[in-house]
Structure formats: C-alpha cells, structure tokens
Design an enzyme around this catalytic site. Structure first.
Site, mmCIF file in Angstrom:
data_model
loop_
_atom_site.group_PDB
_atom_site.id
_atom_site.type_symbol
_atom_site.label_atom_id
_atom_site.label_comp_id
_atom_site.label_asym_id
_atom_site.label_seq_id
_atom_site.Cartn_x
_atom_site.Cartn_y
_atom_site.Cartn_z
ATOM 1 N N CYS A 71 0.832 -1.199 0.000
ATOM 2 C CA CYS A 71 0.000 0.000 0.000
ATOM 3 C C CYS A 71 0.871 1.255 0.000
ATOM 4 O O CYS A 71 0.639 2.194 -0.759
ATOM 5 C CB CYS A 71 -0.925 -0.012 1.217
ATOM 6 S SG CYS A 71 -2.091 1.378 1.271
ATOM 7 N N CYS A 72 1.887 1.261 0.857
ATOM 8 C CA CYS A 72 2.793 2.411 0.901
ATOM 9 C C CYS A 72 3.555 2.578 -0.412
ATOM 10 O O CYS A 72 3.818 3.704 -0.854
ATOM 11 C CB CYS A 72 3.791 2.241 2.049
ATOM 12 S SG CYS A 72 3.098 2.510 3.696
ATOM 13 N N CYS A 110 -1.035 8.304 7.481
ATOM 14 C CA CYS A 110 -2.356 8.005 6.933
ATOM 15 C C CYS A 110 -3.311 7.620 8.060
ATOM 16 O O CYS A 110 -2.917 6.954 9.026
ATOM 17 C CB CYS A 110 -2.267 6.874 5.912
ATOM 18 S SG CYS A 110 -1.377 7.316 4.405
ATOM 19 N N CYS A 116 -3.687 3.917 9.401
ATOM 20 C CA CYS A 116 -2.478 3.284 9.946
ATOM 21 C C CYS A 116 -1.828 4.109 11.056
ATOM 22 O O CYS A 116 -0.652 3.882 11.386
ATOM 23 C CB CYS A 116 -1.475 3.035 8.824
ATOM 24 S SG CYS A 116 -2.101 1.966 7.503
ATOM 25 N N CYS A 153 7.473 3.973 5.852
ATOM 26 C CA CYS A 153 6.613 3.762 4.682
ATOM 27 C C CYS A 153 7.402 3.259 3.484
ATOM 28 O O CYS A 153 6.851 2.612 2.601
ATOM 29 C CB CYS A 153 5.883 5.056 4.319
ATOM 30 S SG CYS A 153 6.969 6.381 3.755
#
Length: 235
Positions: free
Chosen positions: A111-112, A192, A195, A218
């Site tokens: 995702c990062c 984010c 998270c 990240c």
C-alpha cells in the site's frame, strides 16, 4: 558524485545547511518533501525563509486525515509557499492493486509503495537533490540519520537530523508557528488515517505509526529504485 558537497557542508544544520544548497549548489534542482505532519512547520518555515518558490512536494495518498489537509492549506498560505505540488497515486495502479481501498489491511508495505514510494520517485525525476525532515531523536531506523547522503544518484538532505525535540519545540514557539490540530488529541506522529493511532512518547514519537506491526517506515527513505522493483515484483 556528491562527495565534495557532503565533505564541505556536513557539519552544518538547519538554515545554515539549507541556504547554500537551495540558493547556490542546487538552485533550481532541489525540492522539499513534506508530510505536513506533526513537526513539518519547522522545516517549511526554514525553507520559506530562504526561498518561497522552492518546490514543496507532498503526498496525498487518499488516506490522509482531514486535519492534515486543512493544516497543509493553513501552512501554505501562512508561509507564502508558491510551488506546492500535491502528488497522488496513479488511478490505474489503484484500480489494479487496491480497487476497494483496503490494501493497507492485508499488505501495508505494498500500500505504501503504490500510494507513496512510486508517486514520489516519479515526481523527483529531474531533481538532483531533495530535502526531508527526519530527525535522530525519532529513534528506530532514524537514530543515525545523516544530514547529507547520496541515495540513488541524488543528494538527500536532512537539515534537522541533529535537532533535539526541545529545539523543535523552541523553534515553533519562537516563530509562533501553528501546531498540527491532531497533536492536542494525542497524535505525536501523523501519517495516513487507517495506519495511525493516538499514542507515542518523547522517546518514541512514532509509536502510533503502524501500531502492532513490525513496520517502522513507509519506504520513501529507502532506495526508490529498489522499492519500485519490489512493487513491480509484487504486482
């Protein structure tokens, strides 16, 4: 490639380090990358005091707190930043890898990569140097952050690396800079929304990032090419 610059300026910190790099050595070829997070106002204020037209790159992952977006607008106006570049992940990549927007739950590293690492690398193309706000007192992988290092063919600049928490707080007070609104709610480090949780301490301000996981970063502070290859392999 940048050994001479590092050797000449490595002993400097803060504005003393940033000014010659922005105004002379890398004039027109350097950008500042900011999260507009808990301590971002200090570095942004220093940069604006040197050159308000310095490109400021910020990653809008699509998962930010609304408070961060509002704070970004507030600081941009207050400091008179004239070249803010809000970078978002590519729509086709999100459709292919995270159409439901839930990738962070099952694979936060990927995702990062698609929401931060790859968009940043694309945006940094053409720049010879970039500035980040890492500090050693954050601990973890940042405990030995250098002020200057060559990474993937660019000079990476961390002018606040040797600053203490007390110095950061003193700077914010001296220039009456606004704090991120989530600080008063207990968020000492802000990423984010899915998270990040409200926790942390003076010794470990990033404790609320990816809480409960071994993940500490990240990925944008690793080699961008390595991260890109990793994301391509994962896809």
């Amino acid at each position: 490639m940048y050994e001479a610059v590092i050797a000449e300026l490595n002993h400097l910190d803060g504005p003393d380090l940033l000014a010659p790099l922005v105004s002379d050595v890398f004039c027109g070829n350097i950008a500042l990358v900011s999260s507009f997070g808990a301590e971002s106002a200090v570095l942004l204020h220093i940069a604006a005091s040197i050159d308000r037209s310095l490109p400021v790159i910020t990653l809008d992952t699509g998962k930010l707190f609304s408070e961060t977006i509002a704070y970004r607008a507030q600081l941009t106006a207050l400091l008179g930043l004239t070249d803010l570049r809000v970078v978002r992940p590519q729509t086709d990549v999100l459709r292919a890898l995270d159409v439901a927007g839930s990738l962070h739950r099952r694979d936060p590293d990927r995702c990062c990569q698609i929401r931060k690492v790859l968009p940043l690398e694309n945006t940094l193309t053409g720049f010879k140097a970039w500035i980040s706000g890492r500090k050693r007192y954050h601990g973890g992988l940042r405990a030995d952050v250098p002020t200057l290092e060559e990474t993937d063919g660019r000079l990476k600049v961390d002018p606040l690396a040797r600053f203490t928490r007390q110095q950061i707080e003193a700077y914010l007070d001296r220039y009456n800079l606004p704090r991120h609104p989530l600080l008063e709610k207990g968020y000492l480090s802000i990423g984010c929304a899915p998270c990040t949780v409200a926790c942390g301490s003076a010794d470990n301000p990033r404790a609320g990032r990816w809480s409960g996981l071994s993940k500490m970063e990240c990925g944008i502070h690793r080699s961008p090419i390595a991260a890109r290859n990793s994301a391509a392999s994962a896809a």
